[in-house]
Write an enzyme that holds these catalytic residues in place. Structure first.
Site, mmCIF file in Angstrom:
data_model
loop_
_atom_site.group_PDB
_atom_site.id
_atom_site.type_symbol
_atom_site.label_atom_id
_atom_site.label_comp_id
_atom_site.label_asym_id
_atom_site.label_seq_id
_atom_site.Cartn_x
_atom_site.Cartn_y
_atom_site.Cartn_z
ATOM 1 N N GLU C 43 0.861 -1.184 0.000
ATOM 2 C CA GLU C 43 0.000 0.000 0.000
ATOM 3 C C GLU C 43 0.895 1.230 0.000
ATOM 4 O O GLU C 43 1.800 1.350 0.817
ATOM 5 C CB GLU C 43 -0.913 -0.015 1.237
ATOM 6 C CG GLU C 43 -1.646 1.283 1.505
ATOM 7 C CD GLU C 43 -2.471 1.785 0.331
ATOM 8 O OE1 GLU C 43 -3.221 0.976 -0.252
ATOM 9 O OE2 GLU C 43 -2.335 2.977 -0.031
ATOM 10 N N THR C 52 -10.658 4.670 -2.513
ATOM 11 C CA THR C 52 -12.104 4.507 -2.672
ATOM 12 C C THR C 52 -12.750 3.906 -1.426
ATOM 13 O O THR C 52 -13.883 4.220 -1.084
ATOM 14 C CB THR C 52 -12.353 3.618 -3.909
ATOM 15 O OG1 THR C 52 -11.819 4.299 -5.050
ATOM 16 C CG2 THR C 52 -13.828 3.358 -4.127
ATOM 17 N N SER C 57 -20.467 4.747 0.042
ATOM 18 C CA SER C 57 -21.740 4.771 0.757
ATOM 19 C C SER C 57 -21.815 3.777 1.914
ATOM 20 O O SER C 57 -22.740 3.844 2.717
ATOM 21 C CB SER C 57 -22.891 4.512 -0.219
ATOM 22 O OG SER C 57 -22.876 5.475 -1.261
ATOM 23 N N HIS C 61 -25.102 -3.990 -0.666
ATOM 24 C CA HIS C 61 -26.299 -4.014 -1.517
ATOM 25 C C HIS C 61 -26.904 -5.406 -1.543
ATOM 26 O O HIS C 61 -26.197 -6.416 -1.499
ATOM 27 C CB HIS C 61 -25.913 -3.593 -2.936
ATOM 28 C CG HIS C 61 -25.444 -2.167 -3.006
ATOM 29 N ND1 HIS C 61 -26.320 -1.106 -2.985
ATOM 30 C CD2 HIS C 61 -24.197 -1.639 -3.071
ATOM 31 C CE1 HIS C 61 -25.622 0.027 -3.048
ATOM 32 N NE2 HIS C 61 -24.330 -0.270 -3.094
ATOM 33 N N VAL C 184 4.346 1.023 -5.653
ATOM 34 C CA VAL C 184 4.877 0.155 -6.704
ATOM 35 C C VAL C 184 5.410 1.031 -7.830
ATOM 36 O O VAL C 184 4.697 1.900 -8.354
ATOM 37 C CB VAL C 184 3.781 -0.795 -7.214
ATOM 38 C CG1 VAL C 184 4.261 -1.574 -8.434
ATOM 39 C CG2 VAL C 184 3.377 -1.746 -6.094
ATOM 40 N N ARG C 323 -14.938 6.640 -7.660
ATOM 41 C CA ARG C 323 -15.252 5.283 -8.093
ATOM 42 C C ARG C 323 -14.237 4.922 -9.175
ATOM 43 O O ARG C 323 -13.952 5.739 -10.062
ATOM 44 C CB ARG C 323 -16.644 5.216 -8.691
ATOM 45 C CG ARG C 323 -17.752 5.785 -7.805
ATOM 46 C CD ARG C 323 -19.000 5.923 -8.659
ATOM 47 N NE ARG C 323 -20.141 6.455 -7.949
ATOM 48 C CZ ARG C 323 -20.422 7.758 -7.853
ATOM 49 N NH1 ARG C 323 -19.586 8.670 -8.355
ATOM 50 N NH2 ARG C 323 -21.514 8.155 -7.242
ATOM 51 N N ILE C 347 -13.326 -1.963 -9.928
ATOM 52 C CA ILE C 347 -14.242 -2.366 -8.855
ATOM 53 C C ILE C 347 -14.991 -1.132 -8.358
ATOM 54 O O ILE C 347 -14.557 -0.455 -7.432
ATOM 55 C CB ILE C 347 -13.485 -3.039 -7.690
ATOM 56 C CG1 ILE C 347 -12.544 -4.134 -8.207
ATOM 57 C CG2 ILE C 347 -14.486 -3.609 -6.683
ATOM 58 C CD1 ILE C 347 -13.199 -5.329 -8.814
ATOM 59 N N SER C 349 -19.195 0.264 -7.534
ATOM 60 C CA SER C 349 -20.335 -0.348 -6.846
ATOM 61 C C SER C 349 -20.801 -1.577 -7.628
ATOM 62 O O SER C 349 -20.871 -1.509 -8.849
ATOM 63 C CB SER C 349 -21.484 0.662 -6.740
ATOM 64 O OG SER C 349 -22.568 0.085 -6.086
ATOM 65 N N CYS C 414 -17.172 13.601 22.038
ATOM 66 C CA CYS C 414 -18.391 13.481 21.224
ATOM 67 C C CYS C 414 -18.810 12.024 21.056
ATOM 68 O O CYS C 414 -19.986 11.704 21.052
ATOM 69 C CB CYS C 414 -18.190 14.126 19.858
ATOM 70 S SG CYS C 414 -17.724 15.856 19.912
#
Lengths: 435, 130, 497
Positions: C43, C52, C57, C61, C184, C323, C347, C349, C414
């Site tokens: 990473e 992403t 959201s 799904h 990379v 996305r 990749i 949604s 909070c």
């Protein structure tokens, strides 16, 4: 689990909590406790190292830590218990408080009366929807103030300040003294939200421009902030197309308002004022829940800490009387209305008037800046009290001590602020009414 | 010498009079737009020898906090603010500190002391802030 | 400032190198960690879930809107079922709250009917068409002009960061390595076959490389000479509201979809906030996650069609995500050009939902390509349970504080997050390295004050735990340092005081 019983507990050990606890002791409460989440008393005062505090209360100009220091000494001498590093998790309507701390562990406190004095928090970037990217270098002014003054680190070297609230102005000077370049302060309203003194001594002294009717329309940068886009706004606060310009910077400080930290109040269901975001209280600072009082910035955001202390004294004394069982039930309740020209009034209601009390103090904020004005109290009998004001600014609270005999029997109590058609010739400085 | 006009924003009270001071050299010849004596007095000093209170912090060793707020015990000429802050940047003190202790006496020969604005105790417990 | 601190030395060889620490890459690494393999995930950022996976959201799904027969249809339904099985054990917050496709007209209702039919074909359980009355009874805040809705009871909300972290942590616990701050720079091939990965931190010999690089996947493919696809970043903006607004929606509320997008929705988050968004705007840059005034206006007006009375004064933050759009379907399979390079690309949604199923699919593909998958008998499918302080009983809380006083110090007021929880999030495998990393794992700073109070404290805790100076603490990205040292700064001389 540690368990304890107290007459009066103040939640929060800032200026309001300390003053309320002291007043409660003086009014005869035997067992008084301050619960404070920080590792020392004083609250936000400890990071406000500038001076200008205490002129009313101590008749001398103190720094924030200096003002706190006076109260910490008094609290220490008054036999008040203090739990530091303790956070209240729940405060139930019956007066049972659950709190937690590394040394206290989990503790419950039974309080006969509770004063909410949790202070306020800063409005964030998210709340005012500033578009753009989300790099490092965007801070609320108060968080930056804590880092600079208490931790000794700088949030940036090339600074843009959004909003002309007093903390932002104070930080403009502080960052400048620490060697940073402060490019400008942008205020979306056509008038400043800070005290004139701060405009002069924090901006003008250092040649920092204040742009009124301007807002930041985008923050740029991937890792750190690299700049902002600024635009002028029209009277409806909409961006005027074509007025956009870019300004490089590595830091954005936000001073765009304060919001009472009233979650504990909401959790027990006290009525909340939609405008102040604090509780609705009567002249004793009692909320809609008997035995629960509120004072300071958790009730409404103040300009001067001295006024916070005064207000908290009312709440602390009331709480002590409640704990002793001599407070009496709130009856003869009447709403206090913020009418024409006024954005808010505290207290928002009156209950049975106390015998021997000659005047009641009201706090107001205006909707807009105005020149010579008259603030008046209207009852069903017409105008029963008024006062001329030479100037009115939304950023500066109007404080008035109003003789009780003017409205003792009234059922309709409404304050209005109107332009003064016949202003007296200007002479003399305005002395705000003192306690 | 020709006279010049300097605008001064009064900070004495919420009215915030915007007045003007007419100067002949360093001598005030006329005041315009101020509405009280307090304001005129402020403007007269502000235009000739402006002064400010100065606050900053100094490093503390061994204390419950790393920085001690300090404040001048009287106003400092405006042009000396940066020099005072620079002077204080080099100062280090050791806890405990009591309120009002003189941290720098007669700073830069200005006749002004810088004093501790608060007390700072010695760091104690094992639960020191991170 | 700037030097990398505390980073472990990187591996010199691996059976499989997974590129990209998003939810897909971490789910793949976790799936592969079941087997006796050397798995290394790379990473480029200081933390996982920074692309992403951090700005989407957060919805699992139900799977009714994917075209039957596609990877999307297959992996969505399988992925949703996998989360139901494994989320709790991996410490991934998930709430099955159902979703509603809200119809405003007869035409919308007809679309809902066709989605229902498609959903049944995809194997989605429990789909129903609701009338307006039933919809209003379920969602009191919904617009007055609704005609009905498609109800999908299996839809859920999930925390996308903790999904990524949960997969990543479990992969590490089962022997995989995750190297962060490891970009990379090259893919080495020999005879048309991948043999090694060049990184900013050294070279890793690899038998197989899985490309799960999100919006950067096409760039990664090109490093090996594979230009078989392109990624079109499509930005979506969101507004998040304070938890006090949580009653605004009980279920995920979609508008009736258009051809290109599921539309602007109103939904609870798994943590009880409400969010609105996303819009969809094609952007040129792979790091353009700026929100825009017109974009925010667009999602506000879009959301108002579903819930007219939005509590805009309770907005706590706005953000945008990209996305990684490629074509109509996911790109899953071996590169047509380079052997041993397997793509999990394009990749978009329902990528979050599909992630664990993508892991399974990639493992199957690798097996087909000759990688021997020998189950590791020591594989532990769950992560240690780390309960939130606020969700424990008083007895448990007391025991926890007795064992560790830091469990009694609330840092984030909070969200009521204790210092012990923050320390644990930093020390855990796949632990937090940045302010945002702490926020995403334990929610310190995710509340209404957005870190105004706890930010300085979390900074100090990170510095202490990582053994770095405060000036080396970062917000999120490689060079996102937050604070400068005070000493050494020269006073400006050019100000006319």
């Amino acid at each position: 689990m540690r368990d304890a019983t107290y007459d009066v507990v103040t939640i929060g050990g800032g200026p309001a909590g300390m003053a309320a606890a002291l007043a409660a002791r003086q009014a005869g409460a035997d067992r008084v406790l301050i619960i404070e989440r920080d590792r020392e008393l004083g609250g936000i005062l400890q990071q406000c190292i500038h001076n200008g505090f205490g002129l009313r209360k101590f008749k001398e100009e103190l720094t924030g830590p200096g003002y706190a220091d006076r109260y910490i000494e008094m609290v220490g001498a008054a036999g008040i218990d203090v739990w530091l590093d303790s956070t209240v998790l729940a405060a139930e309507a019956g007066g049972r408080i659950t709190c937690v701390g590394p040394t206290t562990g989990l503790a419950t406190v039974e309080a006969k009366a509770v004063v909410h004095s949790m202070g306020c928090r800063e409005r964030t970037r998210g709340a005012i929807r500033i578009p753009g990217s989300r790099p490092a270098g965007v801070f609320t002014a108060g968080a930056a103030q804590r880092m600079v003054n208490m931790e000794g680190y700088l949030p940036g070297r090339d600074v843009v300040i959004i909003g002309s609230g007093d903390i932002g102005l104070i930080m403009a000077r502080r960052m400048t003294l620490e060697g940073a370049r402060v490019r400008a302060v942008f205020e979306i309203m056509p008038y400043s939200n800070g005290l004139t003194r701060n405009i002069v001594q924090c901006l003008e002294d250092f040649g920092i421009p204040l742009y009124l009717s301007h807002c930041v329309v985008a923050v740029h940068g991937h890792d750190r902030v690299t700049g902002v886009t600024v635009a002028e706004v029209d009277a409806d606060l909409h961006v005027k197309p074509g007025t956009e310009f870019d300004l490089p910077c590595d830091c954005v400080l936000l001073s765009v308002g304060l919001i009472p930290e009233n979650e504990l109040g909401r959790a027990i269901g006290v009525s909340t004022d939609r405008i102040t975001s604090g509780a609705v209280v009567d002249q004793f600072r009692q909320t809609s829940k008997p035995g629960f009082f509120a004072a300071g910035n958790v009730l409404h955001v103040h300009d001067l800490v001295d006024l916070v202390s005064n207000e908290a004294e009312i709440a602390g004394r009331s709480a002590a009387l409640f704990a002793k069982g001599v407070f009496g039930e709130a009856t003869h309740e009447r709403a206090v209305i913020a009418g024409e020209g006024l954005r808010q009034v505290v207290p928002q209601r009156l209950s049975t008037l106390e015998k021997g009390k000659n005047a009641i103090r009201f706090f107001f904020r205006s909707k807009a800046p105005m020149g010579p004005s008259i603030i008046a109290l209207k009852t069903e009998d017409g105008i029963v009290w008024d006062r001329k004001l030479r100037v009115v600014k939304p950023s500066e609270m109007i404080v008035a001590d109003i003789p009780v005999n003017r409205f003792a029997k009234a059922s309709h109590i409404e304050f209005v602020l109107t332009l003064d058609e016949h202003p007296e010739p200007l002479e003399g400085a305005v002395e705000e009414e003192d306690a | 010498m020709t006279s010049r006009v300097q605008p001064i924003q009064c900070i004495g009270c919420p009215v915030g009079c915007g007045g003007e001071v007419v100067l002949d050299g360093d001598r005030v010849v006329e005041m315009r737009g101020f509405t009280c004596e307090k304001g005129e007095a402020y403007a007269a000093e502000e235009v000739v020898a402006p002064k400010r209170m100065v606050t900053t912090t100094v490093r503390v060793h061994g204390g419950a906090l790393h920085f001690l707020p300090v404040v001048s015990d009287g106003p400092v000429p405006k042009e000396a603010i940066f020099d005072c802050v620079r002077l204080l940047r080099g100062i280090e003190v050791t806890a405990p500190i009591e309120t009002g202790r003189v941290i720098v006496a007669d700073a830069l020969g200005l006749g002004v002391d810088f004093k501790a604005a608060r007390a700072i105790a010695v760091a104690s417990d094992g639960l020191r802030p991170a | 400032m700037g030097e990398m601190r505390g980073l472990e030395p990187i591996s010199s060889k691996a059976d499989v190198v997974v590129i990209g620490g998003g939810v897909v890459g971490c789910a793949i690494a976790r799936e592969l960690s079941r087997y006796r393999l050397d798995v290394v995930l790379l990473e480029q950022a200081p933390d996982v879930a920074t692309g992403t996976s951090k700005a989407n959201s957060g919805i699992l799904h139900a799977g009714f809107d994917c075209e039957p027969g596609t990877w999307k249809a297959r992996l969505n339904v399988r992925g949703a079922a996998l989360y139901a099985e494994i989320a709790e054990g991996l410490g991934i917050p998930r709430r099955e709250i159902g979703s509603l496709v809200v119809a405003h007209s007869d035409a919308d209702l007809a679309t809902c009917e066709s989605l229902l039919a498609r959903g049944r074909e995809n194997g989605v359980a429990g789909l129903e068409i609701w009338g307006a009355d039933r919809l209003r009874a379920h969602e009191p805040s919904i617009s007055a002009d609704v005609a009905g809705a498609l109800w999908a009871p299996t839809a859920a909300v999930v925390c996308p960061f903790l999904a990524t972290v949960g997969f990543g942590e479990n992969a590490i616990r089962n022997g995989a390595k995750i190297h962060t701050e490891c970009g990379v720079t090259g893919l080495v091939t020999a005879g048309g076959r991948i043999v090694a990965v060049e990184t900013t931190r050294g070279r890793i010999e690899a038998r197989f490389v899985v490309n799960a690089a999100g919006v950067h996947a096409a760039d990664v493919a090109r490093l090996a000479g594979d230009d078989s696809f392109t990624i079109h970043p499509r930005r979506g903006e969101y507004i998040l509201f304070d938890r006090s607004t949580g009653a605004l929606a009980r279920s995920v509320l979609f508008p009736t979809p258009s051809k290109v997008s599921k539309g602007i929705l109103v939904s609870p988050t798994v943590h009880g906030n409400i969010f609105i968004g996303p819009n969809a705007a094609d952007v040129d840059e792979l790091d353009d996650v700026e929100t825009t005034a017109p974009g925010l206006d667009e999602i506000i007006s879009g959301a108002r069609k579903i819930v007219p009375d939005l509590p805009l004064q309770n907005a706590i933050t706005e953000f945008a995500g990209l996305r990684a759009a490629a074509g109509k379907d996911f790109i899953i399979g071996e590169s047509p050009i380079v052997k041993g390079l397997v793509h999990a690309a394009g990749i978009q949604s329902p990528g979050l939902t599909s992630a664990p199923a993508i892991g399974e699919a990639i493992a199957e593909i690798l097996a087909d390509l000759g990688l021997k998958l020998t189950p590791d008998p020591t594989f532990v499918p769950v992560n240690p349970h780390r309960p939130k302080f606020t969700e424990q009983t008083p007895v448990e809380q007391m025991a926890r504080i007795a064992a560790d006083p830091l469990a009694g110090r609330v840092i984030c007021r909070c969200e009521t997050i204790t210092e012990a929880e923050i320390v644990a999030a930093i020390r855990a495998p796949c632990g937090a390295r940045t302010i945002d990393g702490v926020k995403r794992r334990v929610r310190a700073g995710a509340g209404r004050c957005q870190g105004g109070f706890c930010g300085p404290r979390v900074t100090a805790i990170l510095a202490r735990e990582l053994g770095i100076p405060v000036t080396a603490v970062r917000k999120e990205t490689l060079e996102s340092w937050l604070f400068y040292a005070r000493a050494g700064l020269e006073i400006r001389e050019d100000i006319d005081a």
